[in-house]
Design a protein around this motif. Structure first.
Motif, PDB file in Angstrom:
ATOM      1  N   PHE A 196      46.354  26.799  36.148  1.00 37.47           N
ATOM      2  CA  PHE A 196      45.352  25.750  36.306  1.00 37.47           C
ATOM      3  C   PHE A 196      45.447  24.780  35.141  1.00 37.47           C
ATOM      4  O   PHE A 196      45.978  25.093  34.070  1.00 37.47           O
ATOM      5  CB  PHE A 196      43.934  26.331  36.438  1.00 37.47           C
ATOM      6  N   LEU A 197      44.969  23.578  35.386  1.00 41.42           N
ATOM      7  CA  LEU A 197      44.950  22.527  34.377  1.00 41.42           C
ATOM      8  C   LEU A 197      43.500  22.264  33.994  1.00 41.42           C
ATOM      9  O   LEU A 197      42.696  21.837  34.824  1.00 41.42           O
ATOM     10  CB  LEU A 197      45.611  21.250  34.899  1.00 41.42           C
ATOM     11  N   ALA A 198      43.177  22.526  32.738  1.00 43.79           N
ATOM     12  CA  ALA A 198      41.788  22.448  32.299  1.00 43.79           C
ATOM     13  C   ALA A 198      41.182  21.064  32.502  1.00 43.79           C
ATOM     14  O   ALA A 198      40.012  20.938  32.870  1.00 43.79           O
ATOM     15  CB  ALA A 198      41.703  22.840  30.824  1.00 43.79           C
ATOM     16  N   ARG A 199      41.971  20.018  32.284  1.00 38.24           N
ATOM     17  CA  ARG A 199      41.441  18.660  32.397  1.00 38.24           C
ATOM     18  C   ARG A 199      41.054  18.331  33.831  1.00 38.24           C
ATOM     19  O   ARG A 199      40.166  17.514  34.068  1.00 38.24           O
ATOM     20  CB  ARG A 199      42.486  17.661  31.884  1.00 38.24           C
ATOM     21  N   ASP A 200      41.707  18.989  34.792  1.00 40.24           N
ATOM     22  CA  ASP A 200      41.389  18.751  36.202  1.00 40.24           C
ATOM     23  C   ASP A 200      40.226  19.637  36.651  1.00 40.24           C
ATOM     24  O   ASP A 200      39.179  19.148  37.055  1.00 40.24           O
ATOM     25  CB  ASP A 200      42.610  19.017  37.079  1.00 40.24           C
ATOM     26  N   THR A 201      40.439  20.942  36.604  1.00 38.76           N
ATOM     27  CA  THR A 201      39.409  21.889  37.044  1.00 38.76           C
ATOM     28  C   THR A 201      39.476  23.133  36.167  1.00 38.76           C
ATOM     29  O   THR A 201      40.411  23.930  36.294  1.00 38.76           O
ATOM     30  CB  THR A 201      39.618  22.311  38.513  1.00 38.76           C
ATOM     31  N   PRO A 202      38.519  23.309  35.276  1.00 38.83           N
ATOM     32  CA  PRO A 202      38.547  24.481  34.399  1.00 38.83           C
ATOM     33  C   PRO A 202      38.148  25.746  35.141  1.00 38.83           C
ATOM     34  O   PRO A 202      37.654  25.695  36.277  1.00 38.83           O
ATOM     35  CB  PRO A 202      37.513  24.132  33.322  1.00 38.83           C
ATOM     36  N   CYS A 203      38.375  26.884  34.513  1.00 38.07           N
ATOM     37  CA  CYS A 203      37.926  28.163  35.067  1.00 38.07           C
ATOM     38  C   CYS A 203      36.402  28.206  35.021  1.00 38.07           C
ATOM     39  O   CYS A 203      35.788  27.900  33.998  1.00 38.07           O
ATOM     40  CB  CYS A 203      38.522  29.322  34.269  1.00 38.07           C
ATOM     41  N   ALA A 204      35.782  28.603  36.135  1.00 36.58           N
ATOM     42  CA  ALA A 204      34.320  28.636  36.223  1.00 36.58           C
ATOM     43  C   ALA A 204      33.727  29.918  35.632  1.00 36.58           C
ATOM     44  O   ALA A 204      32.510  30.107  35.665  1.00 36.58           O
ATOM     45  CB  ALA A 204      33.878  28.490  37.667  1.00 36.58           C
ATOM     46  N   MET A 205      34.574  30.781  35.104  1.00 34.26           N
ATOM     47  CA  MET A 205      34.112  32.016  34.461  1.00 34.26           C
ATOM     48  C   MET A 205      33.277  32.871  35.417  1.00 34.26           C
ATOM     49  O   MET A 205      32.174  33.316  35.087  1.00 34.26           O
ATOM     50  CB  MET A 205      33.321  31.676  33.203  1.00 34.26           C
ATOM     51  N   CYS A 206      33.785  33.103  36.617  1.00 36.25           N
ATOM     52  CA  CYS A 206      33.077  33.938  37.601  1.00 36.25           C
ATOM     53  C   CYS A 206      32.824  35.324  37.031  1.00 36.25           C
ATOM     54  O   CYS A 206      33.737  35.954  36.481  1.00 36.25           O
ATOM     55  CB  CYS A 206      33.902  34.061  38.882  1.00 36.25           C
ATOM     56  N   ARG A 207      31.629  35.805  37.187  1.00 36.81           N
ATOM     57  CA  ARG A 207      31.285  37.123  36.640  1.00 36.81           C
ATOM     58  C   ARG A 207      32.059  38.247  37.321  1.00 36.81           C
ATOM     59  O   ARG A 207      32.393  39.251  36.685  1.00 36.81           O
ATOM     60  CB  ARG A 207      29.783  37.372  36.765  1.00 36.81           C
ATOM     61  N   ASP A 208      32.330  38.086  38.629  1.00 32.82           N
ATOM     62  CA  ASP A 208      33.028  39.152  39.337  1.00 32.82           C
ATOM     63  C   ASP A 208      34.546  38.991  39.303  1.00 32.82           C
ATOM     64  O   ASP A 208      35.279  39.841  39.821  1.00 32.82           O
ATOM     65  CB  ASP A 208      32.560  39.241  40.792  1.00 32.82           C
ATOM     66  N   ILE A 209      35.044  37.927  38.702  1.00 28.44           N
ATOM     67  CA  ILE A 209      36.468  37.655  38.495  1.00 28.44           C
ATOM     68  C   ILE A 209      37.285  37.944  39.763  1.00 28.44           C
ATOM     69  O   ILE A 209      38.146  38.830  39.779  1.00 28.44           O
ATOM     70  CB  ILE A 209      37.031  38.442  37.295  1.00 28.44           C
ATOM     71  N   PRO A 210      37.056  37.217  40.839  1.00 30.95           N
ATOM     72  CA  PRO A 210      37.705  37.538  42.122  1.00 30.95           C
ATOM     73  C   PRO A 210      39.222  37.419  42.109  1.00 30.95           C
ATOM     74  O   PRO A 210      39.908  38.127  42.853  1.00 30.95           O
ATOM     75  CB  PRO A 210      37.076  36.526  43.088  1.00 30.95           C
ATOM     76  N   CYS A 211      39.762  36.542  41.264  1.00 33.61           N
ATOM     77  CA  CYS A 211      41.223  36.372  41.240  1.00 33.61           C
ATOM     78  C   CYS A 211      41.930  37.636  40.773  1.00 33.61           C
ATOM     79  O   CYS A 211      42.972  38.012  41.313  1.00 33.61           O
ATOM     80  CB  CYS A 211      41.615  35.173  40.373  1.00 33.61           C
ATOM     81  N   THR A 212      41.370  38.315  39.775  1.00 36.07           N
ATOM     82  CA  THR A 212      42.014  39.532  39.281  1.00 36.07           C
ATOM     83  C   THR A 212      41.923  40.645  40.326  1.00 36.07           C
ATOM     84  O   THR A 212      42.861  41.432  40.487  1.00 36.07           O
ATOM     85  CB  THR A 212      41.384  40.013  37.961  1.00 36.07           C
ATOM     86  N   ARG A 213      40.817  40.698  41.034  1.00 39.10           N
ATOM     87  CA  ARG A 213      40.647  41.748  42.047  1.00 39.10           C
ATOM     88  C   ARG A 213      41.574  41.530  43.241  1.00 39.10           C
ATOM     89  O   ARG A 213      41.926  42.473  43.947  1.00 39.10           O
ATOM     90  CB  ARG A 213      39.184  41.798  42.506  1.00 39.10           C
ATOM     91  N   ALA A 214      41.979  40.271  43.454  1.00 47.36           N
ATOM     92  CA  ALA A 214      42.852  39.972  44.592  1.00 47.36           C
ATOM     93  C   ALA A 214      44.316  40.260  44.302  1.00 47.36           C
ATOM     94  O   ALA A 214      45.113  40.401  45.227  1.00 47.36           O
ATOM     95  CB  ALA A 214      42.694  38.497  44.977  1.00 47.36           C
ATOM     96  N   CYS A 215      44.687  40.371  43.020  1.00 39.95           N
ATOM     97  CA  CYS A 215      46.091  40.550  42.659  1.00 39.95           C
ATOM     98  C   CYS A 215      46.580  41.938  43.058  1.00 39.95           C
ATOM     99  O   CYS A 215      46.011  42.951  42.630  1.00 39.95           O
ATOM    100  CB  CYS A 215      46.278  40.343  41.156  1.00 39.95           C
ATOM    101  N   PRO A 216      47.650  42.032  43.867  1.00 40.96           N
ATOM    102  CA  PRO A 216      48.115  43.339  44.358  1.00 40.96           C
ATOM    103  C   PRO A 216      49.100  44.048  43.431  1.00 40.96           C
ATOM    104  O   PRO A 216      49.445  45.205  43.678  1.00 40.96           O
ATOM    105  CB  PRO A 216      48.803  42.974  45.674  1.00 40.96           C
TER     106      PRO A 216
END
Length: 220
Positions: free
Chosen positions: A91-111
């Motif tokens: 991701f590019l911070a200047r465009d769209t930063p990480c929203a700091m999701c509490r449940d961190i869905p991206c890590t849970r989706a990684c197989p």
């Protein structure tokens, strides 16, 4: 067979040979490009929980599941010309930063474990580190009271604090990044009011001046 037919046939065969040669060269060029980008130092930011870069590239299968899981469309898969190896999430911070999701869905989706599912507290994420690069452009260095980077920080007064400093005889309040608390989410860079952000989020090795290429193999 007439001479004209023979010439036409030769021309067709020559055209086919040329087309094949161009295709082959294009394929070799693309292969070389992919190999070079896979070895290049990434300047883009990885999702939270990403393993160290070499381990991440070995484990990531470019499936895009983390991208699909991101509810804010922060993540993208790298294409030609992007500052990350092809097919890898960034991701590019200047465009769209990480929203700091509490449940961190991206890590849970990684197989594959390229994104560590053991990361359960987003405040412990290490996507990069903020660096105040615009000492000549930052409004606080000009004596103004902007401090937007401090105000929007998700873990304000821990990752970024305001410190009073005397610079050239002037008492200024300067945003100060604490690298041990900064997650590299990029919110500060996104909201910097300048045309070119005075604060940038970079991969940690780059932002903190990790071991350079020219140091490789030198005796300690």
């Amino acid at each position: 067979m007439t001479r004209k037919s023979t010439m036409n046939r030769r021309e067709v065969l020559a055209s086919v040979a040329k087309a094949g040669g161009v295709t082959c060269l294009a394929g070799l060029a693309l292969t070389a490009y992919v190999e070079s980008t896979s070895k290049a130092e990434a300047t883009a930011l990885r999702p939270p929980g990403a393993l160290p870069e070499d381990d991440f590239l070995s484990a990531c299968v470019r499936c895009g599941l983390c991208v699909q899981a991101c509810p804010y469309d922060t993540l993208h898969l790298a294409t030609l010309g992007d500052p990350a190896p092809l097919g890898t999430p960034f991701f590019l911070a200047r465009d769209t930063p990480c929203a700091m999701c509490r449940d961190i869905p991206c890590t849970r989706a990684c197989p594959t474990g390229a994104l560590d599912a053991g990361l359960t507290d987003i405040r412990e994420a290490d996507m990069g580190v903020a660096v105040l690069v615009g000492h000549e452009t930052c409004l606080n260095y000009k004596g103004m009271t902007c401090s937007i980077c401090h105000r929007v920080c998700p873990i304000r007064d821990e990752a970024i604090t305001l410190e009073r400093q005397t610079i050239d005889g002037r008492s200024l309040v300067i945003p100060t990044v604490h690298s041990d608390r900064c997650t590299g989410c990029g919110t500060c860079e996104k909201h910097c009011v300048l045309g070119h952000a005075a604060i940038r989020v970079l991969p940690r090795d780059l932002g903190l001046g990790g071991k350079g290429r020219n140091q490789a193999g030198r005796p300690t």
